[in-house]
Design an enzyme around this catalytic site. Structure first.
Site, PDB file in Angstrom:
ATOM      1  N   CYS A   1      57.084  25.220 119.361  1.00  0.00           N
ATOM      2  CA  CYS A   1      57.464  24.084 118.512  1.00  0.00           C
ATOM      3  C   CYS A   1      57.156  24.354 117.051  1.00  0.00           C
ATOM      4  O   CYS A   1      57.899  23.937 116.170  1.00  0.00           O
ATOM      5  CB  CYS A   1      56.773  22.820 118.976  1.00  0.00           C
ATOM      6  SG  CYS A   1      54.973  22.953 119.083  1.00  0.00           S
ATOM      7  N   CYS A   2      56.042  25.060 116.778  1.00  0.00           N
ATOM      8  CA  CYS A   2      55.620  25.206 115.383  1.00  0.00           C
ATOM      9  C   CYS A   2      56.486  26.183 114.579  1.00  0.00           C
ATOM     10  O   CYS A   2      56.898  25.848 113.469  1.00  0.00           O
ATOM     11  CB  CYS A   2      54.148  25.575 115.309  1.00  0.00           C
ATOM     12  SG  CYS A   2      53.072  24.254 115.913  1.00  0.00           S
TER      13      CYS A   2
ATOM     14  N   HIS B   1      60.559  15.319 128.561  1.00  0.00           N
ATOM     15  CA  HIS B   1      61.117  15.584 127.227  1.00  0.00           C
ATOM     16  C   HIS B   1      62.647  15.591 127.150  1.00  0.00           C
ATOM     17  O   HIS B   1      63.211  16.245 126.274  1.00  0.00           O
ATOM     18  CB  HIS B   1      60.622  16.943 126.707  1.00  0.00           C
ATOM     19  CG  HIS B   1      59.169  16.982 126.343  1.00  0.00           C
ATOM     20  ND1 HIS B   1      58.213  16.237 126.966  1.00  0.00           N
ATOM     21  CD2 HIS B   1      58.507  17.712 125.419  1.00  0.00           C
ATOM     22  CE1 HIS B   1      57.034  16.508 126.449  1.00  0.00           C
ATOM     23  NE2 HIS B   1      57.168  17.391 125.509  1.00  0.00           N
TER      24      HIS B   1
ATOM     25  N   GLY C   1      58.370  10.250 126.786  1.00  0.00           N
ATOM     26  CA  GLY C   1      56.991  10.749 126.751  1.00  0.00           C
ATOM     27  C   GLY C   1      56.636  11.431 125.457  1.00  0.00           C
ATOM     28  O   GLY C   1      55.483  11.429 125.046  1.00  0.00           O
ATOM     29  N   HIS C   2      57.596  12.036 124.801  1.00  0.00           N
ATOM     30  CA  HIS C   2      57.378  12.643 123.482  1.00  0.00           C
ATOM     31  C   HIS C   2      58.403  12.050 122.531  1.00  0.00           C
ATOM     32  O   HIS C   2      59.594  12.334 122.632  1.00  0.00           O
ATOM     33  CB  HIS C   2      57.534  14.161 123.562  1.00  0.00           C
ATOM     34  CG  HIS C   2      57.004  14.889 122.353  1.00  0.00           C
ATOM     35  ND1 HIS C   2      57.275  14.486 121.063  1.00  0.00           N
ATOM     36  CD2 HIS C   2      56.212  15.986 122.242  1.00  0.00           C
ATOM     37  CE1 HIS C   2      56.675  15.319 120.217  1.00  0.00           C
ATOM     38  NE2 HIS C   2      56.015  16.231 120.903  1.00  0.00           N
TER      39      HIS C   2
ATOM     40  N   GLU D   1      45.805  17.857 122.272  1.00  0.00           N
ATOM     41  CA  GLU D   1      46.545  18.181 121.049  1.00  0.00           C
ATOM     42  C   GLU D   1      46.518  16.970 120.109  1.00  0.00           C
ATOM     43  O   GLU D   1      47.505  16.656 119.459  1.00  0.00           O
ATOM     44  CB  GLU D   1      47.992  18.573 121.343  1.00  0.00           C
ATOM     45  CG  GLU D   1      48.132  19.798 122.219  1.00  0.00           C
ATOM     46  CD  GLU D   1      49.553  20.353 122.249  1.00  0.00           C
ATOM     47  OE1 GLU D   1      49.678  21.547 122.020  1.00  0.00           O
ATOM     48  OE2 GLU D   1      50.501  19.578 122.493  1.00  0.00           O
TER      49      GLU D   1
ATOM     50  N   CYS E   1      52.855  21.417 113.435  1.00  0.00           N
ATOM     51  CA  CYS E   1      53.842  20.335 113.554  1.00  0.00           C
ATOM     52  C   CYS E   1      53.263  18.984 113.122  1.00  0.00           C
ATOM     53  O   CYS E   1      53.989  18.139 112.604  1.00  0.00           O
ATOM     54  CB  CYS E   1      54.328  20.199 114.996  1.00  0.00           C
ATOM     55  SG  CYS E   1      55.433  21.504 115.528  1.00  0.00           S
TER      56      CYS E   1
ATOM     57  N   HIS F   1      48.287  12.206 121.381  1.00  0.00           N
ATOM     58  CA  HIS F   1      48.909  13.413 120.848  1.00  0.00           C
ATOM     59  C   HIS F   1      49.364  13.201 119.404  1.00  0.00           C
ATOM     60  O   HIS F   1      50.105  12.268 119.110  1.00  0.00           O
ATOM     61  CB  HIS F   1      50.103  13.734 121.751  1.00  0.00           C
ATOM     62  CG  HIS F   1      50.722  15.072 121.544  1.00  0.00           C
ATOM     63  ND1 HIS F   1      51.684  15.299 120.599  1.00  0.00           N
ATOM     64  CD2 HIS F   1      50.523  16.251 122.173  1.00  0.00           C
ATOM     65  CE1 HIS F   1      52.056  16.576 120.660  1.00  0.00           C
ATOM     66  NE2 HIS F   1      51.356  17.167 121.608  1.00  0.00           N
TER      67      HIS F   1
ATOM     68  N   GLU G   1      47.579  21.019 114.631  1.00  0.00           N
ATOM     69  CA  GLU G   1      48.849  21.686 114.902  1.00  0.00           C
ATOM     70  C   GLU G   1      49.737  21.655 113.658  1.00  0.00           C
ATOM     71  O   GLU G   1      49.819  20.637 112.966  1.00  0.00           O
ATOM     72  CB  GLU G   1      49.543  20.970 116.072  1.00  0.00           C
ATOM     73  CG  GLU G   1      50.833  21.644 116.475  1.00  0.00           C
ATOM     74  CD  GLU G   1      51.508  20.982 117.677  1.00  0.00           C
ATOM     75  OE1 GLU G   1      50.810  20.271 118.440  1.00  0.00           O
ATOM     76  OE2 GLU G   1      52.717  21.178 117.833  1.00  0.00           O
TER      77      GLU G   1
HETATM   78 ZN   LIG Z   1      54.065  22.503 117.031  1.00  0.00          ZN
END
Ligand SMILES: [Zn+2]
Length: 618
Positions: A405-406, A156, A205-206, A321, A339, A269, A337
């Protein structure tokens, strides 16, 4: 009571040549609608103003407290600045700090606060001190071994850089202060010195860096950032991804299974997918690259028609996820999620700008009022990461998460809600969301004040008032949930044509002209696509954009007996004293009576069971 099927019709999308020039003349925009930044829009709304006030009084203080006092997130930067000490938490925790800062920046636009600005400046000083001389910034690698940086796509580094860039752009726009923007440019230059055409390959990767680089390009005008974003998008799907030998996931998980322009089904994801699609849309718009857009249309069908919950949430599996098989939408185990729902808003907003089609705003609105809003408590101080559509009573909001993250996502999203209300193109004002506000729209005919008054989502009556003369079209979105509507201008029924879901009103508008849109909100029972096994023999209840649910706290006696049938009776009432003011639906089926509340408002009272989909007896 009628039954409605959620299955959305596939509409033919037509492309329209660009009507507005992009800010940078060298790149032809594919967008037919330009966004109106929330800085032009002052929210003044019975529903959203409460949420915005709690964002300032609760959500932001919670984020700051967690980052500074309850976790080691800010200390990681302090340690990195000294090049000594431990890294605590997860390797991508820097991103939460950047996202919280982005939320603070957005808040400062409409709520100036010297103390908050000073806090932001303090943080930015700490970020700058943690930056390596070569521009690299990431507290995990600075504190655990810089020699290992850029060896593992899963770690990340570009994701964190992307969130820093977004925060930097937000703070620069809010305050004019460049310090974090300079740090960001230095990091971008560092990345471009290592990766790019003729240099090393890299697959983040993200995803996140891609859309962030477009923002950096837009604020600096430097084409190289846009080009680097385009290059990164096209690195995917060629086997360049490297998990450093410890990756648990295959290429599907990272959206690295095929070149992005060839994609037609969502994989892996959910949040990563959403950020990828936003990046593709942004680069496509500025580079005039229709291959990205063609892929996005295929992906949209796959997401919305086969893989989306009624709440607008996506990603059914906790395991990755993300996504599994089409129509696999379990309710109790739903991941959804927060996000990912924010991602749906961000992506569908962009799709509407390409097409001028309301079907994207319909999805945006669904995700916003259900999937996103469920992610934050009524008091603004507790959060959901996972948003199932059923609970056995053991799923609760938390003050923070190890992987946070959320909370930081919601914190940066809420104050930018004004972004989603209007759009502009030459001599057209697009009205997408009905949220009370006073705006000054930067149209092709100069600044035009426009205001909206409404009591949405509790009532479908909307009043739009023009503050200045304007010659051209006003396009009012007719939501998918509105079975009928009445549209008047200055009290007289208006002649309208409908174009891709918008009611088109064209005239010489005078200051003081008033458009009234009246859309009766009906209580509806909704069936899922028959291929969704989890919802077989069930119905959900909706009013307007809101999905309702049954909570045990309201239905202690009847919870196990609740069912719907074709003769179920619904009685709606607004309760100003409950959960910031909500509408409740009292359902009577035979001798059983039970009560429903909006899904977004659940788990704010006594713990207990909850469900959205109720048994339906034919
Ligand atoms: Zn999140």
């Amino acid at each position: 009571m009628k039954n409605y099927f959620v299955a959305l019709a596939l509409l033919l999308i037509t492309f329209s040549a660009c009507q507005l020039k992009s800010p940078k003349e060298e790149n032809a925009s594919l967008k037919m609608i330009e966004a109106v930044d929330f800085s032009h829009v002052k929210i003044n709304d019975s529903f959203w103003s409460t949420i915005l006030q709690k964002h300032v009084s609760a959500t932001i203080p919670v984020c700051i407290d967690q980052i500074e006092n309850q976790t080691g997130r800010i200390q990681n930067f302090e340690n990195a600045a000294k090049r000594q000490g431990e890294h605590s938490g997860i390797y991508f925790d820097d991103s939460d700090v950047y996202k919280a800062l982005e939320g603070m920046a957005y808040t400062l636009v409409n709520n100036p606060d010297p103390a908050l600005e000073q806090k932001a400046d303090e943080w930015i000083d700490k970020f700058a001190a943690a930056q390596e001389p070569d521009g690299y910034i990431n507290t995990f690698y600075t504190l655990t071994g810089l020699e290992n940086r850029w060896t593992n796509m899963v770690k990340h580094e570009m994701y964190c850089a992307g969130h820093m860039i977004e925060a930097a752009v937000a703070y620069y726009k809010a305050t004019g202060k460049r310090k974090l923007l300079d740090v960001s440019e230095k990091m971008a230059q560092h990345m471009m010195s290592i990766f790019g055409p003729g240099k090393r390959h890299w697959v983040p990767g993200h995803e996140e860096i891609e859309l962030a680089l477009v923002k950096l390009y837009q604020v600096t005008g430097k084409q190289e950032y846009l080009d680097f974003s385009d290059w990164l998008l096209n690195e995917r799907g060629h086997g360049y991804g490297s998990t450093g030998g410890n990756g648990d996931w295959n290429a599907d998980y990272f959206q690295d299974n095929m070149p992005v322009k060839e994609m037609s089904s969502i994989t892996g994801h959910a949040v990563r997918s959403m950020y990828l699609y936003c990046g593709m849309a942004d680069v496509a718009a500025l580079k005039g690259d229709t291959a990205y857009i063609a892929a996005l249309h295929r992906l949209w069908d796959d997401v919305v028609l086969r893989n989306m919950y009624i709440t607008g949430g996506i990603g059914s599996s906790a395991d990755n996820e993300g996504f599994t098989e089409d129509y696999d939408l379990p309710n109790l185990e739903a991941y959804c999620e927060t996000c990912a729902s924010v991602g749906m808003v961000l992506w569908n907003w962009r799709m509407n700008q390409f097409t001028g089609n309301t079907k994207y705003i319909d999805v945006l609105e669904r995700s916003l009022y259900n999937g996103v809003l469920a992610g934050i408590s009524a008091e603004g101080d507790r959060f959901f990461y996972v948003n199932p559509l059923e609970s056995k009573g053991d799923h609760h909001r938390q003050a923070w998460y190890g992987c946070a993250c959320c909370p930081s996502q919601v914190s940066r999203f809420i104050p930018s809600i004004g972004n989603y209300i209007y759009g502009l193109s030459k001599d057209i004002i697009w009205v997408n969301l009905y949220i009370g506000n006073e705006a000054v729209l930067p149209t092709s005919q100069g600044d035009i004040p426009v205001s909206i008054q409404t009591n949405m989502p509790w009532s479908g009556e909307v009043k739009v008032t023009m503050g200045k003369n304007y010659k051209g079209e006003i396009r009012m979105r007719i939501p998918e949930w509105a079975n009928e509507y009445q549209l008047q201008v200055n009290g007289k029924n208006a002649d309208v044509t409908i174009d891709k879901g918008y009611a088109v009103l064209n005239r010489n508008w005078k200051a003081g002209d008033e458009i009234s849109l009246n859309m009766p909100i009906e209580t509806k029972m909704v069936a899922a696509d028959p291929r969704v096994k989890a919802d077989e023999g069930k119905r959900a209840v909706m009013r307007g954009p809101l999905v309702f649910c049954a909570e045990e706290v309201d239905n202690k006696q009847s919870y196990d007996k609740m069912e719907l049938n074709n003769n179920s009776q619904f009685a709606e009432s607004y309760n100003a004293n409950l959960l910031n003011g909500i509408e409740q639906i009292q359902v009577q089926t035979g001798n059983t009576s039970f009560s429903l509340i909006p899904y977004y408002a659940w788990d704010n009272r006594e713990a207990g069971r909850m469900k959205v989909w109720l048994d339906y007896i034919n």
